[in-house]
Design an enzyme around this catalytic site. Structure first.
Site, PDB file in Angstrom:
ATOM      1  N   HIS A  17       8.941   8.595 -13.319  1.00  0.00           N
ATOM      2  CA  HIS A  17       9.459   8.821 -11.962  1.00  0.00           C
ATOM      3  C   HIS A  17      10.663   9.767 -12.007  1.00  0.00           C
ATOM      4  CE1 HIS A  17       7.719   4.594 -11.079  1.00  0.00           C
ATOM      5  NE2 HIS A  17       6.899   5.488 -10.549  1.00  0.00           N
ATOM      6  N   ARG A  90      -0.888  11.438 -12.583  1.00  0.00           N
ATOM      7  CA  ARG A  90      -1.092  11.248 -14.017  1.00  0.00           C
ATOM      8  C   ARG A  90      -2.532  11.492 -14.432  1.00  0.00           C
ATOM      9  NH1 ARG A  90       1.502   5.442 -13.896  1.00  0.00           N
ATOM     10  NH2 ARG A  90       0.614   5.736 -11.837  1.00  0.00           N
ATOM     11  N   SER A 128       4.819   1.570 -14.242  1.00  0.00           N
ATOM     12  CA  SER A 128       5.708   0.459 -13.901  1.00  0.00           C
ATOM     13  C   SER A 128       5.096  -0.856 -14.385  1.00  0.00           C
ATOM     14  CB  SER A 128       5.926   0.395 -12.393  1.00  0.00           C
ATOM     15  OG  SER A 128       6.643   1.527 -11.956  1.00  0.00           O
TER      16      SER A 128
HETATM   17  P1  ADP Z   1       3.084   3.336  -5.558  1.00  0.00           P
HETATM   18  O1  ADP Z   1       3.024   1.852  -5.520  1.00  0.00           O
HETATM   19  O2  ADP Z   1       3.386   3.964  -4.244  1.00  0.00           O
HETATM   20  O3  ADP Z   1       1.952   4.008  -6.283  1.00  0.00           O
HETATM   21  P2  ADP Z   1       4.775   3.820  -7.877  1.00  0.00           P
HETATM   22  O4  ADP Z   1       6.189   3.393  -7.972  1.00  0.00           O
HETATM   23  O5  ADP Z   1       3.811   3.167  -8.806  1.00  0.00           O
HETATM   24  O6  ADP Z   1       4.419   3.635  -6.367  1.00  0.00           O
HETATM   25  O7  ADP Z   1       4.672   5.409  -8.100  1.00  0.00           O
HETATM   26  C1  ADP Z   1       5.297   6.329  -7.276  1.00  0.00           C
HETATM   27  C2  ADP Z   1       4.788   7.731  -7.588  1.00  0.00           C
HETATM   28  O8  ADP Z   1       5.116   8.102  -8.919  1.00  0.00           O
HETATM   29  C3  ADP Z   1       3.280   7.893  -7.503  1.00  0.00           C
HETATM   30  O9  ADP Z   1       3.002   9.183  -6.985  1.00  0.00           O
HETATM   31  C4  ADP Z   1       2.824   7.789  -8.916  1.00  0.00           C
HETATM   32  O10 ADP Z   1       1.596   8.456  -9.133  1.00  0.00           O
HETATM   33  C5  ADP Z   1       3.955   8.505  -9.607  1.00  0.00           C
HETATM   34  N1  ADP Z   1       4.094   8.112 -11.016  1.00  0.00           N
HETATM   35  C6  ADP Z   1       4.133   6.878 -11.537  1.00  0.00           C
HETATM   36  N2  ADP Z   1       4.292   6.907 -12.868  1.00  0.00           N
HETATM   37  C7  ADP Z   1       4.348   8.229 -13.208  1.00  0.00           C
HETATM   38  C8  ADP Z   1       4.473   8.940 -14.453  1.00  0.00           C
HETATM   39  N3  ADP Z   1       4.564   8.303 -15.617  1.00  0.00           N
HETATM   40  N4  ADP Z   1       4.483  10.293 -14.395  1.00  0.00           N
HETATM   41  C9  ADP Z   1       4.379  10.934 -13.203  1.00  0.00           C
HETATM   42  N5  ADP Z   1       4.245  10.321 -12.017  1.00  0.00           N
HETATM   43  C10 ADP Z   1       4.234   9.001 -12.016  1.00  0.00           C
END
Ligand code: ADP
Length: 149
Positions: A17, A90, A128
């Site tokens: 993130h 991803r 996460s």
């Molecule tokens: P949500 O529940 O809305 O998917 P997340 O907190 O899991 O929220 O993720 C928020 C954003 O960050 C999403 O667009 C997700 O694809 C992106 N994301 C999560 N992990 C990564 C990562 N390791 N690299 C790049 N983007 C990521």
């Protein structure tokens, strides 16, 4: 002024993130990291703690702020005069999901454009869910998150 929202659950906010947020901060005049929090849904890491940790990790970026919200992401964007949503991609699973959310958001708020950044390879494996699991079992997550817990 180009204002973007980087929305997510951020339970917890990871180095993946952080990478998206830092790259996004260079693309927009102002970036709001929005922690979507439905009060009926249980989180593992409290929202207040995440706001504090994200703010600390990104304190060197003057054009970034962190807020929690409990409404539709498109409405949160409108309320903050943001016309861009920033999301990270991803893999193809992310793509399928993101595709439908982006279409829905555009229906609710037609001026809203969703911008995707492809994850940087060193962070592609971080999620996460995995970070939470490791933390629950008492192991260090310092490799996965950009702050100490
Ligand atoms: P949500 O529940 O809305 O998917 P997340 O907190 O899991 O929220 O993720 C928020 C954003 O960050 C999403 O667009 C997700 O694809 C992106 N994301 C999560 N992990 C990564 C990562 N390791 N690299 C790049 N983007 C990521």
């Amino acid at each position: 002024m180009k204002i973007a929202i980087f929305p997510g659950t951020f339970d917890p906010f990871t180095r993946g993130h952080e990478d998206i947020a830092r790259r996004g901060a260079k693309m927009f005049d102002y970036l709001i990291i929005g922690i979507g929090h439905n009060s009926q849904k249980k989180r593992y890491f409290p929202v207040e703690l995440m706001i504090e940790k994200i703010s600390e990790a990104l304190s060197d970026l003057p054009n970034v702020s962190v807020k929690a919200y409990d409404l539709l992401t498109a409405e949160f964007a409108r309320k903050n005069q943001a016309t861009y949503i920033l999301r990270g991609l991803r893999n193809t699973t992310d793509f399928e999901y993101e595709n439908s959310i982006a279409q829905a958001n555009k229906q609710i708020y037609p001026e809203l454009e969703t911008v995707f950044l492809i994850t940087s390879p060193p962070y592609a494996h971080i999620s996460s869910t995995i970070t939470r699991e490791i933390y629950k079992y008492g192991k260090s997550i310092s490799e996965f998150v950009p702050y100490s817990l």
